[in-house]
Design an enzyme around this catalytic site. Structure first.
Site, mmCIF file in Angstrom:
data_model
loop_
_atom_site.group_PDB
_atom_site.id
_atom_site.type_symbol
_atom_site.label_atom_id
_atom_site.label_comp_id
_atom_site.label_asym_id
_atom_site.label_seq_id
_atom_site.Cartn_x
_atom_site.Cartn_y
_atom_site.Cartn_z
ATOM 1 N N CYS A 2 0.861 -1.152 0.006
ATOM 2 C CA CYS A 2 0.112 0.207 0.019
ATOM 3 C C CYS A 2 1.019 1.147 0.005
ATOM 4 O O CYS A 2 2.186 1.102 0.252
ATOM 5 C CB CYS A 2 -0.948 -0.007 1.221
ATOM 6 S SG CYS A 2 -1.854 -1.414 1.752
ATOM 7 N N ARG A 27 1.418 0.973 -5.993
ATOM 8 C CA ARG A 27 1.856 0.027 -4.950
ATOM 9 C C ARG A 27 0.558 -0.554 -4.251
ATOM 10 O O ARG A 27 0.552 -1.619 -3.339
ATOM 11 C CB ARG A 27 2.319 0.653 -3.682
ATOM 12 C CG ARG A 27 3.879 1.289 -4.064
ATOM 13 C CD ARG A 27 4.226 2.313 -2.972
ATOM 14 N NE ARG A 27 4.669 1.196 -1.949
ATOM 15 C CZ ARG A 27 5.849 0.479 -1.781
ATOM 16 N NH1 ARG A 27 6.998 0.770 -2.595
ATOM 17 N NH2 ARG A 27 6.142 -0.057 -0.883
ATOM 18 N N TRP A 74 -4.043 -1.899 -0.936
ATOM 19 C CA TRP A 74 -4.424 -3.093 -1.706
ATOM 20 C C TRP A 74 -4.831 -4.033 -0.424
ATOM 21 O O TRP A 74 -4.083 -4.362 0.581
ATOM 22 C CB TRP A 74 -2.784 -3.590 -2.024
ATOM 23 C CG TRP A 74 -2.787 -4.761 -2.921
ATOM 24 C CD1 TRP A 74 -2.890 -5.048 -4.161
ATOM 25 C CD2 TRP A 74 -2.575 -6.210 -2.402
ATOM 26 N NE1 TRP A 74 -3.098 -6.346 -4.505
ATOM 27 C CE2 TRP A 74 -2.931 -6.946 -3.587
ATOM 28 C CE3 TRP A 74 -2.604 -6.865 -1.147
ATOM 29 C CZ2 TRP A 74 -2.908 -8.437 -3.447
ATOM 30 C CZ3 TRP A 74 -2.417 -8.288 -1.057
ATOM 31 C CH2 TRP A 74 -2.521 -9.129 -2.297
ATOM 32 N N ASN A 100 0.718 0.450 6.656
ATOM 33 C CA ASN A 100 0.899 -0.715 5.484
ATOM 34 C C ASN A 100 1.473 -1.868 6.376
ATOM 35 O O ASN A 100 2.346 -1.521 7.256
ATOM 36 C CB ASN A 100 2.148 -0.193 4.663
ATOM 37 C CG ASN A 100 1.807 0.817 3.695
ATOM 38 O OD1 ASN A 100 0.561 0.986 3.375
ATOM 39 N ND2 ASN A 100 2.778 1.607 2.986
ATOM 40 N N GLY A 101 1.329 -2.983 6.067
ATOM 41 C CA GLY A 101 1.636 -4.134 6.644
ATOM 42 C C GLY A 101 0.555 -5.044 7.196
ATOM 43 O O GLY A 101 -0.628 -4.840 6.887
ATOM 44 N N GLU A 483 8.716 -16.796 -17.898
ATOM 45 C CA GLU A 483 8.501 -15.454 -18.004
ATOM 46 C C GLU A 483 7.863 -14.839 -18.965
ATOM 47 O O GLU A 483 7.007 -13.770 -18.499
ATOM 48 C CB GLU A 483 10.078 -14.603 -17.861
ATOM 49 C CG GLU A 483 10.156 -13.029 -18.005
ATOM 50 C CD GLU A 483 9.365 -12.678 -16.854
ATOM 51 O OE1 GLU A 483 8.968 -13.223 -15.855
ATOM 52 O OE2 GLU A 483 9.317 -11.233 -16.734
ATOM 53 N N LYS A 487 4.272 -12.791 -18.053
ATOM 54 C CA LYS A 487 4.061 -11.225 -18.302
ATOM 55 C C LYS A 487 2.952 -11.128 -19.104
ATOM 56 O O LYS A 487 1.882 -10.501 -18.841
ATOM 57 C CB LYS A 487 5.072 -10.886 -19.469
ATOM 58 C CG LYS A 487 5.716 -9.576 -19.145
ATOM 59 C CD LYS A 487 6.506 -9.332 -18.055
ATOM 60 C CE LYS A 487 6.325 -9.632 -16.656
ATOM 61 N NZ LYS A 487 7.492 -9.563 -15.759
ATOM 62 N N GLU A 490 -0.222 -11.956 -16.571
ATOM 63 C CA GLU A 490 -0.220 -10.671 -15.745
ATOM 64 C C GLU A 490 -1.035 -9.474 -16.101
ATOM 65 O O GLU A 490 -1.837 -8.665 -15.494
ATOM 66 C CB GLU A 490 1.218 -10.332 -15.030
ATOM 67 C CG GLU A 490 1.393 -9.541 -14.139
ATOM 68 C CD GLU A 490 2.754 -9.294 -13.879
ATOM 69 O OE1 GLU A 490 3.283 -9.018 -12.572
ATOM 70 O OE2 GLU A 490 3.771 -9.788 -14.529
ATOM 71 N N HIS A 506 4.673 -35.343 -23.353
ATOM 72 C CA HIS A 506 4.329 -35.940 -22.080
ATOM 73 C C HIS A 506 3.103 -35.714 -21.733
ATOM 74 O O HIS A 506 2.731 -35.932 -20.264
ATOM 75 C CB HIS A 506 5.347 -35.944 -21.181
ATOM 76 C CG HIS A 506 6.557 -36.618 -21.723
ATOM 77 N ND1 HIS A 506 6.772 -37.805 -21.923
ATOM 78 C CD2 HIS A 506 7.844 -36.018 -22.054
ATOM 79 C CE1 HIS A 506 8.258 -38.205 -22.474
ATOM 80 N NE2 HIS A 506 8.665 -36.998 -22.536
ATOM 81 N N LYS A 603 2.690 -3.561 -6.819
ATOM 82 C CA LYS A 603 3.940 -3.796 -7.150
ATOM 83 C C LYS A 603 4.902 -4.410 -6.151
ATOM 84 O O LYS A 603 5.659 -5.262 -6.613
ATOM 85 C CB LYS A 603 4.532 -2.415 -7.640
ATOM 86 C CG LYS A 603 5.851 -2.136 -7.978
ATOM 87 C CD LYS A 603 6.212 -2.645 -9.359
ATOM 88 C CE LYS A 603 7.377 -2.750 -9.882
ATOM 89 N NZ LYS A 603 7.848 -3.583 -11.065
HETATM 90 C C1 AGP Z 1 6.608 -9.514 -12.038
HETATM 91 O O1 AGP Z 1 6.014 -8.874 -13.356
HETATM 92 C C2 AGP Z 1 5.568 -9.521 -10.806
HETATM 93 N N1 AGP Z 1 4.872 -8.406 -10.751
HETATM 94 C C3 AGP Z 1 5.976 -10.372 -9.780
HETATM 95 O O2 AGP Z 1 6.146 -11.438 -10.058
HETATM 96 C C4 AGP Z 1 7.396 -9.797 -9.110
HETATM 97 O O3 AGP Z 1 8.492 -10.076 -9.810
HETATM 98 C C5 AGP Z 1 7.354 -10.493 -7.870
HETATM 99 O O4 AGP Z 1 6.278 -10.068 -7.124
HETATM 100 C C6 AGP Z 1 8.807 -10.215 -6.955
HETATM 101 O O5 AGP Z 1 9.049 -8.766 -6.740
HETATM 102 P P1 AGP Z 1 10.390 -8.181 -6.391
HETATM 103 O O6 AGP Z 1 11.451 -8.541 -7.420
HETATM 104 O O7 AGP Z 1 10.041 -6.770 -6.053
HETATM 105 O O8 AGP Z 1 10.532 -8.925 -5.211
#
Ligand code: AGP
Length: 608
Positions: A2, A27, A74, A100-101, A483, A487, A490, A506, A603
């Site tokens: 957050c 965030r 969040w 936050n937390g 990856e 992407k 996501e 398989h 994020k």
């Molecule tokens: C990446 O596109 C994602 N948003 C997510 O997987 C991210 O890489 C993951 O949460 C780790 O974040 P960090 O690198 O800040 O630790």
């Protein structure tokens, strides 16, 4: 996860709070709120479900004050709603808290406070803090003393900012596991959970440490510990340009960050290549050559894309240094009571340096006596500070939720580490030279791929019409496939599955049909024939194929091909990944998605 902002000074706090929240929205973005108080006291609060723009629209014209706090959320405890949005108040509406937390003993505190008369208006853990702080405010008690006493009863993680309607000359903030930064102005002070909210106003910042509080007034601040011991914190200067936090003319941060890669890769490499000895210099490792030679295994830990970058890193270390290396999700590692070995080097990977699962994994390793290096983008972040040494990425601030430039820079950092390791072990000078030259060529080669943007955008719009996509790659190509699939799902919400190309027959070959296209990574390497056989198997089942391949590869089996320049085989994955970033970006754009703030995500994942 957050965002927190706060202001105290001669100006109107509301304008800064709204602008700051908008900058921190990446965030967390399911609800937002602010509270302000004027010189004569009294609280004004405005909060709403939705984005910061919804909050700005809801704030009345006469909502002004010289002291204020704000939050973008969040959701963890309770659905996104007006009631669950921060700030949270006590019964008397005297105390306002943004947080936050996670407060782990919230249920226990809530029961006790309710029994003592507190009336809860939200489902959040945060509201326990406002009631708890209010309960510690006797006649004439300073806010900082009430906050300090209240926090002694709290178990959990927090970054908080607290406002008291009867003490409008101060804001009290505290940190335990969730960042709090003070920004120093001229007769005014700012607070945020991230410097991104501050850089337009000041470059002079103070980072609180865990277990510290600060009382912030317009003319300065005082930092102290939970047992009231004063600590002195010297300001540091934020060195990123203001532009780094703007879209700089791009439609989205993600587009900007994809295009920044030639420059961010140059920064990651900057001053670290040693052409004379065909190796890399990594000043922050805090391990000499003898200590490095004693390492028998490497274990890499990260979450999401950081974990996949770690898989590419493990491959690089095994190939160049011939040391067994493996990447594992930090979120799994910390819960399986892992065996920590003295001759294993542990490496934590994180863009934000805040990811709770990764931080907890580092703490678990250190508790058991292991040695951990960090590969981290955010300087001075919790993970960076917790590690024994490491490599900073210098990729610059990454704002879009989807990681692109930090991912690429992470793999570059691993290539440097693998080269350094390799040259201490048995990597020949000739091979070292080959890797050094390959690394130096990468920025130009990334530019070449980015020049293919229009073609990839058209392909993305076409492929995005399908409900799902398969991504395949062999050995070095498999983490690229993972990856790429990550992407796509996501940011476009198109279902994507990644498989080792060798595993297709398989099981998942059963899924192949004209409606499930496959993105195939086909470098011109020693596995080319095997990859072409797999393409043949897909085509025999009427599957469509989008190949990402080197120019030298005969891709007649593919329906479409995106060509990437060839690097050294060990570095090819870095380049094969770039078109997949553009593919995901343009698929998301074609589908009208909120590219920088995909649904349900944030994020930095600072909760378990
Ligand atoms: C990446 O596109 C994602 N948003 C997510 O997987 C991210 O890489 C993951 O949460 C780790 O974040 P960090 O690198 O800040 O630790």
């Amino acid at each position: 996860m957050c965002g927190i902002v706060a202001y105290i000074g001669p100006k109107d706090a509301t304008a800064f709070l709204l602008e700051g929240l908008q900058r921190l929205e990446y965030r967390g973005y399911d609800s937002a709120g602010i509270a302000v108080t004027g010189k004569t006291g009294g609280l004004k609060v405005c909060k709403t479900k939705g984005r910061v723009a919804d909050l700005a629209a809801a704030v009345p014209a006469r909502f002004k004050g010289a002291t204020g706090i704000g939050h973008t959320r969040w959701a963890t405890h309770g659905v996104p709603s007006d009631a669950n949005a921060h700030p949270h108040l006590d019964n008397a509406e005297r105390i306002a808290v943004v947080h936050n937390g996670i407060i782990e003993n919230a249920e226990e505190l809530r029961a006790k406070l309710s029994a003592d008369g507190a009336v809860f208006r939200s489902e959040t853990d945060t509201e326990t803090l406002s009631h708890l702080i209010a309960a510690h405010l006797g006649e004439g008690t300073d806010l900082e003393d009430a906050v300090r006493s209240a926090l002694k009863k709290v178990v959990g993680t927090y970054g908080i900012a607290v406002l008291d309607a009867t003490q409008p000359d101060r804001i009290v903030v505290a940190r335990n596991g969730s960042p709090i930064v003070l920004g120093l102005g001229e007769k005014e002070m700012f607070v945020a959970s991230d410097v991104a909210a501050l850089v337009r106003y000041t470059r002079q910042v103070v980072h609180l440490e865990d277990g510290e509080l600060a009382v912030v007034k317009a003319d300065g601040f005082r930092t102290f510990t939970e047992d009231a011991r004063t600590v002195t914190r010297q300001p540091s200067t934020v060195d990123w340009e203001i532009d780094s936090y703007d879209t700089a003319g791009h439609e989205h941060y993600l587009h900007k960050e994809i295009h920044e890669q030639p420059a961010s890769v140059e920064r990651t490499l900057g001053g670290r290549l040693d052409e004379r000895f065909s190796t890399a210099h990594l000043g922050g490792l805090n391990l000499d050559a003898r200590e490095l030679r004693e390492i028998r295994r490497v274990k890499i830990l990260g979450c999401g894309s950081a974990y996949y970058a770690g898989e590419m890193g493990a491959q690089l270390i095994e190939e160049l240094a011939r040391i067994p290396a493996h990447s594992e999700p930090a979120s799994e590692f910390r819960y399986r009571n892992p065996v920590i070995e003295a001759d294993t080097l542990y490496i934590a990977v994180s863009q934000s340096g805040e990811t709770y699962d990764t931080l907890a994994a580092v703490q678990e390793i250190k508790r058991k006596g292991g040695r951990v290096l960090g590969v981290v983008n955010t300087v001075g972040s919790a993970i960076a500070r917790e590690c024994d040494g490491g490599i900073y990425l210098h990729a610059g601030p990454e704002i879009s939720v989807a990681s692109t430039k930090a991912f690429t820079s992470t793999v570059i950092a691993f290539a440097l580490l693998a080269l350094h390791f390799g040259r201490i072990h048995d990597l020949s000078p000739a091979d070292g030279r080959r890797i050094v030259a390959g690394l130096k060529a990468l920025p130009g080669q990334i530019r070449e791929i980015l020049a293919e943007e229009e073609k990839i955008a058209a392909l993305a719009a076409e492929y995005a019409k399908h409900e799902g996509m398969m991504f395949i790659g062999r050995v070095r190509g498999f983490p690229v496939a993972r990856e790429g699939a990550q992407k796509l799902k996501e940011i476009s919400y198109v279902h994507a599955e990644a498989y080792p190309a060798s595993e297709l027959k398989h099981g998942p070959l059963a899924l192949i049909n004209p409606d499930l296209p496959t993105v195939a990574l086909v470098p011109d390497d020693e596995l080319l024939d095997k990859n072409l056989t797999t393409l043949g198997e897909i085509k025999a089942r009427a599957g469509r194929v989008l190949a990402v391949a080197h120019r030298e590869v005969d891709t007649k089996l593919a329906d479409h091909t995106v060509v990437v320049p060839r690097s050294e085989p060990e570095l090819d994955p870095l380049l094969l990944n770039i078109p997949l970033q553009l593919l995901a970006y343009y698929a998301a754009v074609a589908l009208g998605r909120d590219v920088d703030k995909p649904r349900n995500l944030a994020k930095s994942v600072t909760v378990e």
